[in-house]
Design an enzyme around this catalytic site. Structure first.
Site, PDB file in Angstrom:
ATOM      1  CG  HIS A 188     -18.385   2.339  23.607  1.00 44.90           C
ATOM      2  ND1 HIS A 188     -18.310   3.701  22.675  1.00 44.90           N
ATOM      3  CD2 HIS A 188     -17.841   1.546  23.396  1.00 44.90           C
ATOM      4  CE1 HIS A 188     -17.109   3.097  21.494  1.00 44.90           C
ATOM      5  NE2 HIS A 188     -16.889   1.271  22.398  1.00 44.90           N
ATOM      6  CD  GLU A 429       5.894   5.217  27.653  1.00 41.78           C
ATOM      7  OE1 GLU A 429       5.163   5.777  27.999  1.00 41.78           O
ATOM      8  OE2 GLU A 429       6.507   5.165  26.663  1.00 41.78           O
ATOM      9  CG  ASP A 453       3.805   4.083  31.877  1.00 43.49           C
ATOM     10  OD1 ASP A 453       3.142   3.429  32.505  1.00 43.49           O
ATOM     11  OD2 ASP A 453       3.629   3.305  29.658  1.00 43.49           O
ATOM     12  CB  CYS A 500       0.171  11.748  24.626  1.00 40.89           C
ATOM     13  SG  CYS A 500       1.478  11.201  24.877  1.00 40.89           S
TER      14      CYS A 500
END
Length: 550
Positions: A188, A429, A453, A500
């Protein structure tokens, strides 16, 4: 002048004095207690006090950094009340007659280990949240107060690591940069640094006890360097860069509200990758066109039993409703390998990245898969949902998925339940999926290329291995040729294809991806505007071939 290299979280630059934050370590001793009931009351008082502090932190964060940054403290309040976390602590007190702070410490270590060993960097960063709430609970049990985070003048903050609550307690207007010895890209603190455009470095191997407060330093996020005692010329160059960065950030905000469309008119959606419901705020705040990767496994981790269909349905529904008609792509369960949950009783494997994980679990344990599919189909009526299946290697796997989806539809029909079959796609992937993407494309409605991946499996390199860093090259020609091949095969079949993985946010490749024909790039929320800006300057130039043409 001393240069120390680390990993850049935000490519900004800062010049100023350093402030070293060293935490007071709490010594936790194991004690046998005689009255578990009394100890549980003591635990509850500490929980109540922690909740009160988290509410105050939420209000402070909302006021100073906005609702999005404050949301983490709502998540911490929920984590503090999480049944698995609380029951694990209470069981140790009740059954083993152990003192509360020791039980908190042991349970924290157990949950921390689960998240810290995950391959997915986002999920791994959640380990820091477990440590943060557990430290707060322990402080309230032992009576130790908060550490002092007062910053008297603008400073470069250097620490071993920083938790969300530590970060938010600082006066952000006086933070020139963050530098930590540990930490991850998705902590964070890192997210806050990117959101607030604060230069930040992690994993900088510096000995805190050797540093003196007030020492001048430069944090160069572009090169990933901390420069202590910079000479006059280095300071002058840093000051000039700071001014240039300020002008660039102002220009980036102008991308909000604009279409993600190339200079020659090709529309390329810029979506956001998220890992929990609360992350929707980050996506909206950065004006994402949709959600391109919603990691559903967060619903399964850090608990002692499977999430119910209703729990999943409510989570998916909330995301869809908050995105208000924008597309949300949810990846089905990707557990296994580095993401372990004991109640799955997965076998120990020599090489779990190549083992029993993701869709392989879903196909061999269809009851688990069906529960998630029922929740997804029911949630689909509340927005624009797409579902994608991970770790596909064959057409047979897709046919088996389709059979299970049909069985779920029949169940919902018999129950007269409201549902809708969402758009369905697969992740590409594995090299196997890429090489037969021409055969897979007619069976689905879209491809989403997971470059993390795909790179790992194509180059045969464990991407978590630091010793292999110099060999891990996501720009490898083999990887980029496969991406090109997948896009071509998708378009020949009339379906869309996006990316992505982390490579989608690499703006040095944005124009190349556009030329390859990418229909969507899904990136971390903080990268949405940067990628949109690159797209708007790029040319699809359909008459010019990509150098990765086959």
């Amino acid at each position: 002048m001393t240069k120390i290299s680390g990993k850049s979280v935000y490519e900004g630059i800062a010049l100023g004095k350093i402030l070293v934050l060293q935490k007071t370590e709490q010594m936790i001793r194991r004690r046998k207690i005689e009255d578990p009931k009394k100890e549980l009351v003591r635990l509850q008082k500490a929980v109540d006090q922690s909740q009160k502090e988290l509410r105050q932190l939420y209000e402070k964060a909302a006021k100073e950094a906005g609702e999005n940054e404050a949301a983490i403290f709502e998540v911490h309040q929920m984590m503090l009340e999480d049944d698995d976390y609380r029951e694990s602590i209470e069981d140790m007190i009740r059954k083993e007659n152990l003192n509360a702070e020791y039980a908190v410490n042991i349970v924290c270590d157990r949950f921390y280990k689960i998240f810290d060993e995950m391959d997915d960097e986002y999920m791994r960063a959640r380990a820091a949240d477990i440590r943060d709430i557990s430290d707060r609970l322990t402080r309230n049990l032992t009576g130790h107060g908060e550490n002092d985070y007062e910053i008297k003048e603008p400073s470069i903050i250097i620490a071993d690591d920083l938790s969300p609550s530590e970060t938010i307690q600082m006066d952000q207007s006086k933070v020139l940069a963050f530098v930590t010895v540990h930490g991850s890209m998705n902590s964070h603190t890192a997210i806050l640094a990117r959101t607030m455009n604060i230069p930040a470095l992690i994993q900088v191997p510096v000995e805190l006890s050797n540093l003196q407060n007030g020492t001048m330093a430069v944090v160069d996020g572009e090169k990933g360097e901390l420069i202590l005692n910079p000479d006059e010329e280095t300071s002058r160059r840093a000051a000039k860069k700071i001014e240039q960065e300020r002008e660039k950030l102002q220009l980036l905000q102008e991308q909000k509200g604009k279409e993600s469309i190339t200079a020659d008119g090709k529309k390329v959606h810029v979506y956001a990758n998220i890992g929990s419901v609360s992350d929707v705020d980050f996506a909206l705040d950065n004006d994402a066109d949709g959600i391109g990767l919603f990691r559903s496994e967060f619903l399964y981790l850090g608990r002692e039993d499977f999430p119910t269909e209703e729990e999943q349905y409510q989570a998916y529904r909330e995301v869809l409703e908050r995105m208000n008609g924008k597309k949300v792509v949810i990846r089905t369960l990707d557990i296994g390998a580095d993401k372990q949950a004991d109640y799955f009783n997965l076998p120990e494997e020599e090489n779990p990245a190549l083992g029993y994980r993701a869709i392989r679990i879903c196909l061999r344990q269809p009851d688990i898969f069906k529960t998630q599919l029922r929740a997804l189909l029911r949630a689909a009526v509340h927005g624009c949902l797409a579902v994608m299946y991970p770790m596909i290697t064959s057409a047979d796997e897709i046919r088996r998925i389709q059979k299970i989806v049909n069985e779920v539809k029949e169940e919902l029909d018999r129950e007269h339940a409201a549902y809708q079959v969402p758009e369905q796609g697969i992740m590409i992937e594995t090299p196997a999926a890429a090489l037969i993407s021409d055969r897979l494309a007619p069976l689905v409605e879209f491809f989403s290329i997971g470059t993390n991946d795909l790179t790992q499996y194509t180059l045969a390199i464990d991407r978590r291995s630091e010793i292999l860093d110099e060999f891990y090259n996501p720009h490898h020609e083999a990887v980029l040729r496969m991406i090109r091949m997948v896009m071509d095969n998708a378009h020949k079949a009339g379906i869309w294809a996006g990316i992505c993985g982390e490579l989608a946010a690499d703006v040095t490749l944005t124009e190349e991806f556009v030329r390859m024909g990418a229909d969507e790039l899904s990136v971390a929320p903080s990268s949405v505007l940067k990628v949109r800006k690159e797209i708007r300057m790029a040319h699809a130039l359909m008459d010019i071939s990509s150098k990765y043409d086959l």
